[in-house]
Scaffold this motif. Structure first.
Motif, mmCIF file in Angstrom:
data_model
loop_
_atom_site.group_PDB
_atom_site.id
_atom_site.type_symbol
_atom_site.label_atom_id
_atom_site.label_comp_id
_atom_site.label_asym_id
_atom_site.label_seq_id
_atom_site.Cartn_x
_atom_site.Cartn_y
_atom_site.Cartn_z
ATOM 1 N N ALA A 164 0.846 -1.186 0.000
ATOM 2 C CA ALA A 164 0.000 0.000 0.000
ATOM 3 C C ALA A 164 0.890 1.247 0.000
ATOM 4 O O ALA A 164 1.994 1.238 0.551
ATOM 5 N N LEU A 165 0.406 2.321 -0.611
ATOM 6 C CA LEU A 165 1.243 3.500 -0.843
ATOM 7 C C LEU A 165 1.840 4.104 0.435
ATOM 8 O O LEU A 165 3.022 4.475 0.421
ATOM 9 N N PRO A 166 1.117 4.239 1.555
ATOM 10 C CA PRO A 166 1.747 4.808 2.753
ATOM 11 C C PRO A 166 2.967 4.010 3.222
ATOM 12 O O PRO A 166 3.933 4.594 3.731
ATOM 13 N N THR A 167 2.930 2.694 3.046
ATOM 14 C CA THR A 167 4.081 1.851 3.367
ATOM 15 C C THR A 167 5.145 1.945 2.287
ATOM 16 O O THR A 167 6.345 2.081 2.562
ATOM 17 N N LEU A 168 4.709 1.909 1.054
ATOM 18 C CA LEU A 168 5.630 1.852 -0.077
ATOM 19 C C LEU A 168 6.540 3.071 -0.144
ATOM 20 O O LEU A 168 7.737 2.931 -0.412
ATOM 21 N N SER A 196 -1.656 8.562 2.111
ATOM 22 C CA SER A 196 -0.191 8.585 2.094
ATOM 23 C C SER A 196 0.372 9.991 2.294
ATOM 24 O O SER A 196 1.594 10.165 2.321
ATOM 25 N N ALA A 197 -0.482 10.996 2.444
ATOM 26 C CA ALA A 197 -0.019 12.386 2.505
ATOM 27 C C ALA A 197 0.965 12.619 3.647
ATOM 28 O O ALA A 197 2.002 13.278 3.474
ATOM 29 N N ARG A 198 0.679 12.070 4.817
ATOM 30 C CA ARG A 198 1.566 12.270 5.973
ATOM 31 C C ARG A 198 2.923 11.621 5.730
ATOM 32 O O ARG A 198 3.973 12.210 6.035
ATOM 33 N N ALA A 199 2.917 10.403 5.189
ATOM 34 C CA ALA A 199 4.172 9.701 4.915
ATOM 35 C C ALA A 199 5.004 10.451 3.888
ATOM 36 O O ALA A 199 6.222 10.612 4.049
ATOM 37 N N LYS A 206 6.239 14.134 -2.726
ATOM 38 C CA LYS A 206 4.838 14.433 -2.973
ATOM 39 C C LYS A 206 4.377 13.675 -4.213
ATOM 40 O O LYS A 206 5.195 13.299 -5.067
ATOM 41 N N VAL A 207 3.066 13.443 -4.300
ATOM 42 C CA VAL A 207 2.510 12.836 -5.506
ATOM 43 C C VAL A 207 2.497 13.886 -6.608
ATOM 44 O O VAL A 207 1.888 14.942 -6.464
ATOM 45 N N GLU A 208 3.199 13.593 -7.677
ATOM 46 C CA GLU A 208 3.294 14.511 -8.805
ATOM 47 C C GLU A 208 2.140 14.318 -9.779
ATOM 48 O O GLU A 208 1.495 15.280 -10.206
ATOM 49 N N ARG A 209 1.881 13.051 -10.115
ATOM 50 C CA ARG A 209 0.796 12.736 -11.053
ATOM 51 C C ARG A 209 0.296 11.327 -10.812
ATOM 52 O O ARG A 209 1.034 10.478 -10.303
ATOM 53 N N ILE A 210 -0.936 11.081 -11.196
ATOM 54 C CA ILE A 210 -1.494 9.724 -11.234
ATOM 55 C C ILE A 210 -1.893 9.485 -12.686
ATOM 56 O O ILE A 210 -2.724 10.204 -13.241
ATOM 57 N N ILE A 211 -1.276 8.487 -13.301
ATOM 58 C CA ILE A 211 -1.422 8.283 -14.745
ATOM 59 C C ILE A 211 -2.041 6.918 -15.012
ATOM 60 O O ILE A 211 -1.449 5.887 -14.661
ATOM 61 N N PRO A 212 -3.233 6.853 -15.601
ATOM 62 C CA PRO A 212 -3.810 5.552 -15.971
ATOM 63 C C PRO A 212 -2.937 4.864 -17.010
ATOM 64 O O PRO A 212 -2.473 5.497 -17.964
#
Length: 248
Positions: A164-168, A196-199, A206-212
């Motif tokens: 999961a992203l917070p762990t990853l 995952s924002a806190r992590a 930071k998350v730059e983009r989410i790309i399908p």
């Protein structure tokens, strides 16, 4: 008989990948198609001895392993020329080896906690004639520890369906240079980015983009692209297992 079947499935997988990649603007050379064929054959051969994958049909290998792994290369400029890349929790070599076949210019490190999987990856790289590849045995937290030579050493850090992203992000960002990127290949998970924002803040990213990144037979495959903006403090990563037990 089984060996012959493996060769047939491997050849079909490589041919199918060539078609799928061409449709997405990635033209494989004859040499690259041959490398993917050899890779698929070794995957099937080793999978009979150690658990590498549940996907053993030609279409699945082509689309859900190979194509899914190289889809980030359809995004122009995402991986710089000659980039230093580490694939964390590489397993059967996805996405790392698949990326390296198409982009031999990258300097690749393959990481896994199990030596038997690294043995497989070494055999694949030898069989494919892959150069400029290193192998890092150990858990991600150990590889990225404070005094590790690999800490904050990479332009690109990749992981595919690992956690999961917070762990990853706690596993990946300590390996990433400031200005580098973590490429997280994942399925759909509602609320995962928000959680995952806190992590990310704690780790300097930071998350730059989410790309399908849709592939045939895949459900909601996507690339979560995280940029590294500040050095990771010496607090992270925490001890092995803690990021999974107690995500930030």
């Amino acid at each position: 008989m089984e060996g012959n079947n493996h060769l047939e499935v491997a050849a079909q997988a490589a041919q199918r990948l060539s078609i799928l990649a061409q449709e997405r603007g990635l033209a494989l050379t004859a040499g690259q198609q041959k490398q993917f064929c050899t890779y698929a054959g070794l995957l099937l051969e080793w999978n009979a001895r150690i658990n590498l994958t549940r996907i053993v049909d030609a279409e699945g290998i082509a689309a859900l392993h190979f194509l899914d792994s190289v889809m980030p290369l359809t995004i122009e400029g995402l991986i710089p020329e000659g980039a230093r890349v580490i694939d964390v929790g590489s397993g059967a070599g996805f996405p790392g080896i698949a990326l390296k076949i198409i982009r031999p210019d990258i300097q690749l490190t393959l990481n896994d906690a199990l030596q038997k999987r690294l043995n497989f990856l070494e055999e694949v790289c030898t069989a494919l004639g892959i150069e400029r590849v290193q192998f890092a045995h150990g858990r991600a937290e150990q590889v990225a520890a404070l005094h590790s030579p690999l800490r904050e050493a990479f332009d690109i850090v990749t992981a595919r369906a690992v956690a999961a992203l917070p762990t990853l992000v706690e596993w990946l960002l300590p390996l990433c240079k400031v200005g580098g990127r973590a490429l997280c290949l994942k399925g759909e998970a509602p609320g995962e980015v928000e959680s995952s924002a806190r992590a990310l803040q704690a780790l300097g990213g930071k998350v730059e983009r989410i790309i399908p990144l849709p592939v045939p037979g895949g459900e909601a495959h996507r690339l979560i692209l995280c940029s590294k903006q500040q050095p990771t403090t010496k607090r992270f990563p925490r001890r092995p297992g803690e990021a999974k037990r107690k995500p930030l």
